[in-house]
Design a protein around this motif. Sequence first.
Motif, PDB file in Angstrom:
ATOM      1  N   ILE A 108       0.898  -1.274   0.047  1.00  0.00           N
ATOM      2  CA  ILE A 108      -0.146   0.138   0.030  1.00  0.00           C
ATOM      3  C   ILE A 108       0.939   1.140  -0.071  1.00  0.00           C
ATOM      4  N   ASP A 112      -3.247   5.933  -1.574  1.00  0.00           N
ATOM      5  CA  ASP A 112      -4.296   4.953  -1.825  1.00  0.00           C
ATOM      6  C   ASP A 112      -5.397   4.931  -0.970  1.00  0.00           C
ATOM      7  N   VAL A 192      -7.467  -2.741  -1.100  1.00  0.00           N
ATOM      8  CA  VAL A 192      -7.001  -1.295  -1.617  1.00  0.00           C
ATOM      9  C   VAL A 192      -8.443  -1.023  -2.694  1.00  0.00           C
ATOM     10  N   GLY A 195      -5.860   2.253  -6.016  1.00  0.00           N
ATOM     11  CA  GLY A 195      -4.560   2.132  -5.930  1.00  0.00           C
ATOM     12  C   GLY A 195      -3.631   3.382  -6.723  1.00  0.00           C
ATOM     13  N   ASN A 196      -4.095   4.363  -6.126  1.00  0.00           N
ATOM     14  CA  ASN A 196      -3.369   5.667  -6.651  1.00  0.00           C
ATOM     15  C   ASN A 196      -1.951   5.851  -6.666  1.00  0.00           C
ATOM     16  N   SER A 197      -1.131   5.117  -5.564  1.00  0.00           N
ATOM     17  CA  SER A 197       0.065   4.974  -5.702  1.00  0.00           C
ATOM     18  C   SER A 197       0.576   4.117  -6.697  1.00  0.00           C
ATOM     19  N   PRO A 213      -4.232   2.904 -12.644  1.00  0.00           N
ATOM     20  CA  PRO A 213      -3.864   2.178 -11.364  1.00  0.00           C
ATOM     21  C   PRO A 213      -3.445   0.591 -11.703  1.00  0.00           C
TER      22      PRO A 213
END
Length: 426
Positions: A108, A112, A192, A195-197, A213
Amino acid sequence: MMATKMARRRIFETAKKSTVMAEGRAVSRARLILPVLVAGLLSGCAMLPAAGPTAGAFVGDVDETAVQWRNGYLLVPVNNNVLAYQHEEPRPSFRGLASLSLPADTGIGVGDVVQVTLFEAGVGGLFSSLNAGGQGSSSVALPPQQVARDGSITIPYAGRIRVAGSTTATVEKRVVAALKDRAIEPQAVVSVAEGNSTAVTVTGDAIGGMSVPIPTSGLKILQLIARAGGPKTSIFETAVSLTRGGRTVQMPFSELVNDPNEDVYVRPGDVVLLTRQPRTYVALGATGRSAQLPLQGYEMSLAEALAQVGGLNPNLANPMGVFVLRREPGSEMLARYEGQAFQRVTPGDPAAASLSGDIPVIYRFNMREPSGLLYAQDFKIHSGDMLYVATAPFVPVKQVFDAFRGVVSPVLSTANTAATVSEKLD
Protein backbone atom coordinates in the motif's frame (compact mmCIF):
# COMPACT_ATOMS: atom_id res chain seq x y z
CA MET A 1 -21.59 31.33 -123.81
CA MET A 2 -18.38 29.79 -125.20
CA ALA A 3 -16.41 32.79 -123.98
CA THR A 4 -17.80 32.37 -120.48
CA LYS A 5 -16.76 28.68 -120.32
CA MET A 6 -13.26 29.52 -121.55
CA ALA A 7 -12.95 32.26 -118.91
CA ARG A 8 -13.99 29.85 -116.14
CA ARG A 9 -11.49 27.27 -117.33
CA ARG A 10 -8.68 29.82 -117.28
CA ILE A 11 -9.64 30.73 -113.68
CA PHE A 12 -9.60 27.05 -112.61
CA GLU A 13 -6.25 26.44 -114.30
CA THR A 14 -4.78 29.52 -112.63
CA ALA A 15 -6.05 28.38 -109.19
CA LYS A 16 -4.73 24.88 -109.81
CA LYS A 17 -1.28 26.19 -110.71
CA SER A 18 -1.27 28.36 -107.57
CA THR A 19 -2.23 25.38 -105.40
CA VAL A 20 0.39 23.13 -106.95
CA MET A 21 3.02 25.83 -106.44
CA ALA A 22 1.94 26.25 -102.79
CA GLU A 23 2.12 22.50 -102.28
CA GLY A 24 5.59 22.39 -103.79
CA ARG A 25 6.77 25.25 -101.63
CA ALA A 26 5.37 23.53 -98.49
CA VAL A 27 7.07 20.26 -99.32
CA SER A 28 10.32 22.01 -100.12
CA ARG A 29 10.21 23.88 -96.83
CA ALA A 30 9.46 20.65 -95.00
CA ARG A 31 12.48 19.01 -96.65
CA LEU A 32 14.65 21.89 -95.52
CA ILE A 33 13.20 22.20 -92.02
CA LEU A 34 12.91 18.53 -90.98
CA PRO A 35 16.67 17.75 -90.93
CA VAL A 36 17.27 20.90 -88.91
CA LEU A 37 14.52 19.95 -86.45
CA VAL A 38 15.81 16.39 -86.04
CA ALA A 39 19.36 17.61 -85.46
CA GLY A 40 18.22 20.22 -82.98
CA LEU A 41 16.02 17.83 -81.00
CA LEU A 42 18.65 15.10 -80.87
CA SER A 43 21.29 17.56 -79.68
CA GLY A 44 18.89 18.75 -76.95
CA CYS A 45 18.13 15.35 -75.40
CA ALA A 46 19.69 16.49 -72.15
CA MET A 47 17.13 19.28 -71.95
CA LEU A 48 14.16 16.92 -72.15
CA PRO A 49 12.18 16.00 -69.01
CA ALA A 50 13.47 12.95 -67.12
CA ALA A 51 12.65 11.05 -63.93
CA GLY A 52 16.25 11.26 -62.72
CA PRO A 53 19.76 9.97 -63.52
CA THR A 54 20.17 7.05 -65.87
CA ALA A 55 21.64 3.72 -64.86
CA GLY A 56 24.82 4.68 -66.70
CA ALA A 57 25.23 7.73 -64.49
CA PHE A 58 25.37 5.43 -61.47
CA VAL A 59 27.54 2.68 -62.93
CA GLY A 60 29.93 4.44 -65.32
CA ASP A 61 32.08 2.75 -67.95
CA VAL A 62 33.34 -0.19 -65.87
CA ASP A 63 32.36 -3.76 -65.17
CA GLU A 64 28.74 -3.63 -64.04
CA THR A 65 29.28 -6.55 -61.66
CA ALA A 66 32.17 -4.87 -59.80
CA VAL A 67 31.93 -3.11 -56.46
CA GLN A 68 33.27 0.40 -56.97
CA TRP A 69 33.78 3.67 -55.13
CA ARG A 70 32.39 6.48 -57.32
CA ASN A 71 32.17 10.20 -56.66
CA GLY A 72 31.63 9.88 -52.92
CA TYR A 73 29.43 6.78 -52.81
CA LEU A 74 29.91 3.01 -52.85
CA LEU A 75 28.13 1.14 -55.66
CA VAL A 76 27.38 -2.49 -54.75
CA PRO A 77 25.76 -4.89 -57.25
CA VAL A 78 23.58 -7.20 -55.17
CA ASN A 79 24.37 -10.90 -55.17
CA ASN A 80 24.29 -13.80 -52.72
CA ASN A 81 27.37 -12.49 -50.88
CA VAL A 82 25.72 -9.13 -50.27
CA LEU A 83 22.57 -10.83 -48.98
CA ALA A 84 24.66 -13.00 -46.65
CA TYR A 85 26.24 -9.89 -45.12
CA GLN A 86 23.09 -7.83 -44.82
CA HIS A 87 21.93 -7.14 -41.28
CA GLU A 88 18.60 -6.15 -39.88
CA GLU A 89 17.96 -2.79 -38.33
CA PRO A 90 18.79 -2.75 -34.61
CA ARG A 91 15.72 -3.90 -32.72
CA PRO A 92 15.19 -2.30 -29.32
CA SER A 93 13.73 -4.43 -26.56
CA PHE A 94 11.72 -3.65 -23.42
CA ARG A 95 13.20 -6.70 -21.71
CA GLY A 96 16.26 -4.67 -20.76
CA LEU A 97 14.00 -2.52 -18.58
CA ALA A 98 11.12 -4.74 -17.53
CA SER A 99 10.27 -8.38 -17.01
CA LEU A 100 7.78 -10.92 -18.29
CA SER A 101 7.28 -12.12 -14.69
CA LEU A 102 4.67 -10.64 -12.38
CA PRO A 103 6.39 -7.93 -10.31
CA ALA A 104 6.53 -8.26 -6.55
CA ASP A 105 3.74 -6.62 -4.56
CA THR A 106 4.90 -3.12 -3.67
CA GLY A 107 2.30 -2.85 -0.91
CA ILE A 108 0.00 0.00 0.00
CA GLY A 109 1.25 3.46 -0.82
CA VAL A 110 0.58 7.04 0.19
CA GLY A 111 -2.57 8.28 -1.55
CA ASP A 112 -4.15 4.86 -1.90
CA VAL A 113 -7.75 4.48 -0.74
CA VAL A 114 -8.06 1.58 1.73
CA GLN A 115 -11.21 -0.33 2.70
CA VAL A 116 -11.18 -2.05 6.13
CA THR A 117 -13.85 -4.47 7.43
CA LEU A 118 -13.73 -5.65 11.08
CA PHE A 119 -15.25 -8.85 12.51
CA GLU A 120 -15.84 -10.22 16.04
CA ALA A 121 -16.54 -13.74 17.21
CA GLY A 122 -19.78 -12.88 19.04
CA VAL A 123 -22.51 -10.29 19.48
CA GLY A 124 -21.97 -7.65 22.15
CA GLY A 125 -18.50 -6.59 21.27
CA LEU A 126 -17.07 -3.27 20.08
CA PHE A 127 -18.25 -3.73 16.54
CA SER A 128 -21.51 -5.56 17.20
CA SER A 129 -24.93 -4.07 16.57
CA LEU A 130 -28.65 -5.03 16.89
CA ASN A 131 -31.30 -4.19 14.35
CA ALA A 132 -34.99 -3.48 15.02
CA GLY A 133 -35.86 -7.19 14.90
CA GLY A 134 -33.35 -8.05 17.55
CA GLN A 135 -30.97 -9.67 15.10
CA GLY A 136 -27.32 -8.95 15.79
CA SER A 137 -24.31 -8.32 13.56
CA SER A 138 -20.72 -8.87 14.56
CA SER A 139 -18.99 -6.98 11.73
CA VAL A 140 -18.62 -3.44 10.50
CA ALA A 141 -17.25 -1.95 7.27
CA LEU A 142 -15.30 1.22 7.99
CA PRO A 143 -15.57 4.16 5.58
CA PRO A 144 -12.85 4.12 2.87
CA GLN A 145 -9.76 6.02 3.94
CA GLN A 146 -6.98 7.57 1.94
CA VAL A 147 -3.51 6.81 3.23
CA ALA A 148 -2.10 10.01 4.71
CA ARG A 149 1.31 11.43 3.96
CA ASP A 150 2.64 9.87 7.13
CA GLY A 151 1.65 6.49 5.65
CA SER A 152 -1.08 5.65 8.18
CA ILE A 153 -4.86 5.24 8.56
CA THR A 154 -7.15 5.39 11.59
CA ILE A 155 -8.86 2.34 13.08
CA PRO A 156 -11.43 2.90 15.88
CA TYR A 157 -10.14 1.78 19.31
CA ALA A 158 -6.76 1.00 17.72
CA GLY A 159 -5.59 4.48 16.74
CA ARG A 160 -3.23 5.20 13.88
CA ILE A 161 -1.99 2.14 12.03
CA ARG A 162 0.94 2.44 9.62
CA VAL A 163 0.14 0.86 6.28
CA ALA A 164 2.44 2.48 3.67
CA GLY A 165 4.88 0.03 2.19
CA SER A 166 3.09 -2.96 3.68
CA THR A 167 0.93 -5.59 2.02
CA THR A 168 -2.74 -5.93 2.91
CA ALA A 169 -1.99 -9.19 4.78
CA THR A 170 0.56 -7.42 6.98
CA VAL A 171 -1.87 -4.56 7.71
CA GLU A 172 -4.58 -7.07 8.69
CA LYS A 173 -2.24 -8.60 11.29
CA ARG A 174 -1.43 -5.14 12.69
CA VAL A 175 -5.10 -4.24 13.06
CA VAL A 176 -5.92 -7.54 14.78
CA ALA A 177 -2.97 -7.10 17.18
CA ALA A 178 -4.11 -3.57 18.07
CA LEU A 179 -7.69 -4.74 18.81
CA LYS A 180 -6.83 -8.03 20.50
CA ASP A 181 -7.43 -6.80 24.07
CA ARG A 182 -10.53 -4.73 23.19
CA ALA A 183 -12.65 -6.77 20.78
CA ILE A 184 -13.97 -10.35 20.95
CA GLU A 185 -11.50 -12.42 18.90
CA PRO A 186 -11.22 -9.68 16.24
CA GLN A 187 -10.50 -10.33 12.58
CA ALA A 188 -9.82 -7.76 9.83
CA VAL A 189 -10.06 -7.73 6.03
CA VAL A 190 -8.09 -4.95 4.29
CA SER A 191 -8.30 -4.16 0.57
CA VAL A 192 -7.15 -1.34 -1.70
CA ALA A 193 -10.15 0.39 -3.24
CA GLU A 194 -8.10 2.83 -5.32
CA GLY A 195 -4.44 2.17 -6.00
CA ASN A 196 -3.37 5.73 -6.69
CA SER A 197 0.22 5.07 -5.65
CA THR A 198 0.56 2.23 -8.14
CA ALA A 199 -0.70 4.20 -11.13
CA VAL A 200 1.22 4.20 -14.40
CA THR A 201 0.88 7.01 -16.92
CA VAL A 202 0.17 6.50 -20.61
CA THR A 203 0.17 9.55 -22.88
CA GLY A 204 1.25 10.86 -26.29
CA ASP A 205 -0.24 12.29 -29.46
CA ALA A 206 -1.36 8.83 -30.61
CA ILE A 207 -3.51 8.02 -27.58
CA GLY A 208 -5.79 9.65 -25.05
CA GLY A 209 -3.60 10.22 -21.98
CA MET A 210 -4.60 8.88 -18.58
CA SER A 211 -3.28 7.40 -15.35
CA VAL A 212 -4.15 3.74 -14.80
CA PRO A 213 -3.81 1.99 -11.41
CA ILE A 214 -2.05 -1.35 -11.49
CA PRO A 215 -4.25 -4.14 -10.10
CA THR A 216 -2.92 -6.88 -7.85
CA SER A 217 -2.91 -9.26 -10.81
CA GLY A 218 -0.43 -6.98 -12.61
CA LEU A 219 -0.69 -4.98 -15.81
CA LYS A 220 1.12 -5.48 -19.10
CA ILE A 221 1.84 -2.77 -21.64
CA LEU A 222 -0.80 -3.90 -24.13
CA GLN A 223 -3.39 -4.12 -21.35
CA LEU A 224 -2.45 -0.62 -20.26
CA ILE A 225 -2.80 0.74 -23.81
CA ALA A 226 -6.14 -1.03 -24.23
CA ARG A 227 -7.47 0.51 -21.00
CA ALA A 228 -6.46 3.92 -22.30
CA GLY A 229 -8.49 3.40 -25.48
CA GLY A 230 -5.82 2.06 -27.82
CA PRO A 231 -3.73 3.99 -30.37
CA LYS A 232 -5.43 6.55 -32.59
CA THR A 233 -3.07 5.99 -35.52
CA SER A 234 -2.19 2.95 -37.62
CA ILE A 235 -0.01 0.44 -35.81
CA PHE A 236 2.62 0.78 -38.57
CA GLU A 237 2.84 4.52 -37.91
CA THR A 238 2.87 4.35 -34.09
CA ALA A 239 5.88 4.13 -31.80
CA VAL A 240 5.63 3.09 -28.14
CA SER A 241 8.26 3.95 -25.54
CA LEU A 242 8.68 2.83 -21.94
CA THR A 243 10.46 5.06 -19.42
CA ARG A 244 11.63 3.59 -16.12
CA GLY A 245 14.34 4.77 -13.75
CA GLY A 246 15.60 7.47 -16.10
CA ARG A 247 15.97 5.06 -19.04
CA THR A 248 13.75 5.03 -22.14
CA VAL A 249 13.34 2.35 -24.81
CA GLN A 250 11.24 2.94 -27.93
CA MET A 251 10.00 0.48 -30.54
CA PRO A 252 7.35 0.35 -33.27
CA PHE A 253 3.93 -0.57 -31.93
CA SER A 254 3.66 -3.28 -34.59
CA GLU A 255 6.73 -4.97 -33.11
CA LEU A 256 5.14 -4.95 -29.66
CA VAL A 257 1.98 -6.54 -31.08
CA ASN A 258 3.83 -9.18 -33.09
CA ASP A 259 6.29 -10.25 -30.37
CA PRO A 260 4.64 -11.49 -27.13
CA ASN A 261 8.02 -11.42 -25.40
CA GLU A 262 7.99 -7.62 -25.56
CA ASP A 263 4.64 -7.34 -23.74
CA VAL A 264 6.22 -6.80 -20.32
CA TYR A 265 4.66 -5.86 -16.98
CA VAL A 266 4.62 -2.19 -16.01
CA ARG A 267 5.45 -0.90 -12.55
CA PRO A 268 4.33 2.12 -10.53
CA GLY A 269 5.93 5.29 -11.81
CA ASP A 270 6.42 3.99 -15.37
CA VAL A 271 5.56 6.29 -18.25
CA VAL A 272 4.35 4.79 -21.53
CA LEU A 273 4.35 7.15 -24.51
CA LEU A 274 2.59 6.54 -27.84
CA THR A 275 3.53 8.85 -30.71
CA ARG A 276 3.01 8.89 -34.45
CA GLN A 277 6.42 8.08 -35.89
CA PRO A 278 6.02 6.24 -39.19
CA ARG A 279 8.99 4.24 -40.49
CA THR A 280 9.08 5.13 -44.17
CA TYR A 281 11.02 4.78 -47.39
CA VAL A 282 10.94 6.94 -50.52
CA ALA A 283 10.26 5.64 -54.05
CA LEU A 284 11.34 7.77 -57.03
CA GLY A 285 11.97 7.40 -60.73
CA ALA A 286 10.24 5.13 -63.23
CA THR A 287 7.97 3.34 -60.77
CA GLY A 288 4.21 3.08 -60.76
CA ARG A 289 4.18 6.14 -58.49
CA SER A 290 6.65 8.31 -56.60
CA ALA A 291 5.80 8.65 -52.92
CA GLN A 292 6.92 8.34 -49.32
CA LEU A 293 5.42 5.11 -48.01
CA PRO A 294 5.32 3.33 -44.63
CA LEU A 295 7.28 0.17 -44.00
CA GLN A 296 5.04 -2.76 -43.13
CA GLY A 297 7.03 -3.86 -40.09
CA TYR A 298 10.74 -4.71 -39.93
CA GLU A 299 10.64 -7.55 -42.44
CA MET A 300 9.69 -5.70 -45.64
CA SER A 301 11.59 -6.83 -48.75
CA LEU A 302 12.49 -4.87 -51.86
CA ALA A 303 9.97 -6.95 -53.83
CA GLU A 304 7.22 -5.89 -51.42
CA ALA A 305 8.32 -2.26 -51.63
CA LEU A 306 8.17 -2.38 -55.45
CA ALA A 307 4.73 -3.94 -55.31
CA GLN A 308 3.59 -1.19 -52.94
CA VAL A 309 4.42 1.49 -55.56
CA GLY A 310 2.90 -0.40 -58.48
CA GLY A 311 6.10 -2.06 -59.72
CA LEU A 312 8.25 -0.82 -62.59
CA ASN A 313 6.66 1.52 -65.12
CA PRO A 314 6.56 -0.65 -68.30
CA ASN A 315 6.82 2.41 -70.56
CA LEU A 316 9.77 4.08 -68.81
CA ALA A 317 11.67 1.76 -66.47
CA ASN A 318 15.07 0.25 -67.06
CA PRO A 319 14.90 -3.15 -65.27
CA MET A 320 18.70 -3.20 -65.14
CA GLY A 321 18.72 0.05 -63.19
CA VAL A 322 16.90 -0.59 -59.89
CA PHE A 323 18.78 1.01 -56.98
CA VAL A 324 18.42 1.23 -53.19
CA LEU A 325 20.22 4.18 -51.59
CA ARG A 326 21.22 3.90 -47.93
CA ARG A 327 23.85 5.05 -45.45
CA GLU A 328 26.00 2.26 -43.98
CA PRO A 329 28.86 2.23 -41.41
CA GLY A 330 32.05 3.17 -43.27
CA SER A 331 34.25 0.87 -41.18
CA GLU A 332 32.07 -2.12 -42.03
CA MET A 333 32.08 -1.35 -45.77
CA LEU A 334 35.85 -0.79 -45.70
CA ALA A 335 36.48 -4.14 -44.03
CA ARG A 336 34.15 -5.93 -46.43
CA TYR A 337 35.37 -4.44 -49.72
CA GLU A 338 39.01 -3.62 -49.07
CA GLY A 339 41.00 -4.69 -52.10
CA GLN A 340 37.96 -4.30 -54.36
CA ALA A 341 36.59 -0.79 -54.02
CA PHE A 342 39.10 0.47 -51.44
CA GLN A 343 42.86 0.42 -51.06
CA ARG A 344 44.62 0.63 -47.69
CA VAL A 345 46.04 4.09 -46.94
CA THR A 346 47.77 5.69 -43.97
CA PRO A 347 45.50 6.89 -41.12
CA GLY A 348 46.30 10.54 -41.89
CA ASP A 349 45.29 10.30 -45.53
CA PRO A 350 42.21 12.44 -46.39
CA ALA A 351 40.69 9.43 -48.12
CA ALA A 352 40.62 7.58 -44.80
CA ALA A 353 38.82 10.46 -43.12
CA SER A 354 36.11 10.39 -45.80
CA LEU A 355 35.21 6.83 -44.78
CA SER A 356 34.67 7.60 -41.10
CA GLY A 357 31.11 7.41 -39.80
CA ASP A 358 28.31 6.45 -42.17
CA ILE A 359 28.87 6.58 -45.94
CA PRO A 360 26.39 6.57 -48.86
CA VAL A 361 25.92 3.11 -50.35
CA ILE A 362 23.91 2.37 -53.50
CA TYR A 363 22.77 -1.22 -54.02
CA ARG A 364 22.05 -2.15 -57.63
CA PHE A 365 19.64 -4.83 -58.88
CA ASN A 366 19.34 -6.25 -62.40
CA MET A 367 15.67 -7.15 -62.60
CA ARG A 368 16.07 -8.40 -66.16
CA GLU A 369 17.73 -11.52 -64.76
CA PRO A 370 15.73 -14.11 -62.75
CA SER A 371 18.38 -13.88 -60.02
CA GLY A 372 17.56 -10.20 -59.62
CA LEU A 373 13.97 -11.06 -58.77
CA LEU A 374 15.15 -13.61 -56.21
CA TYR A 375 17.54 -11.10 -54.65
CA ALA A 376 14.69 -8.58 -54.41
CA GLN A 377 12.72 -11.08 -52.34
CA ASP A 378 15.54 -11.44 -49.79
CA PHE A 379 16.89 -7.88 -49.65
CA LYS A 380 15.40 -5.98 -46.67
CA ILE A 381 14.34 -2.35 -46.91
CA HIS A 382 15.26 -0.15 -43.93
CA SER A 383 13.57 2.97 -42.64
CA GLY A 384 14.96 5.99 -44.49
CA ASP A 385 15.95 4.06 -47.64
CA MET A 386 15.39 5.51 -51.10
CA LEU A 387 14.21 3.23 -53.89
CA TYR A 388 15.09 4.59 -57.33
CA VAL A 389 14.32 3.10 -60.75
CA ALA A 390 16.22 4.58 -63.70
CA THR A 391 14.56 5.27 -67.04
CA ALA A 392 15.29 3.02 -70.02
CA PRO A 393 17.89 4.18 -72.59
CA PHE A 394 15.26 4.51 -75.35
CA VAL A 395 13.13 6.97 -73.39
CA PRO A 396 15.04 10.14 -74.48
CA VAL A 397 14.87 9.00 -78.12
CA LYS A 398 11.14 8.35 -77.74
CA GLN A 399 10.73 11.84 -76.28
CA VAL A 400 12.63 13.29 -79.27
CA PHE A 401 10.36 11.62 -81.77
CA ASP A 402 7.28 12.62 -79.79
CA ALA A 403 8.46 16.22 -79.92
CA PHE A 404 9.43 15.80 -83.61
CA ARG A 405 5.94 14.53 -84.41
CA GLY A 406 4.38 17.53 -82.68
CA VAL A 407 6.46 20.00 -84.71
CA VAL A 408 6.20 18.29 -88.11
CA SER A 409 2.50 17.51 -88.02
CA PRO A 410 1.40 21.11 -88.87
CA VAL A 411 3.74 21.19 -91.91
CA LEU A 412 2.49 17.89 -93.24
CA SER A 413 -1.08 18.95 -92.58
CA THR A 414 -0.56 22.02 -94.79
CA ALA A 415 0.81 19.88 -97.62
CA ASN A 416 -2.10 17.45 -97.33
CA THR A 417 -4.58 20.33 -97.49
CA ALA A 418 -2.93 21.70 -100.62
CA ALA A 419 -3.08 18.28 -102.27
CA THR A 420 -6.76 17.94 -101.42
CA VAL A 421 -7.59 21.33 -102.96
CA SER A 422 -5.66 20.40 -106.11
CA GLU A 423 -7.64 17.19 -106.50
CA LYS A 424 -10.92 19.06 -106.22
CA LEU A 425 -9.85 21.55 -108.89
CA ASP A 426 -9.15 18.67 -111.23
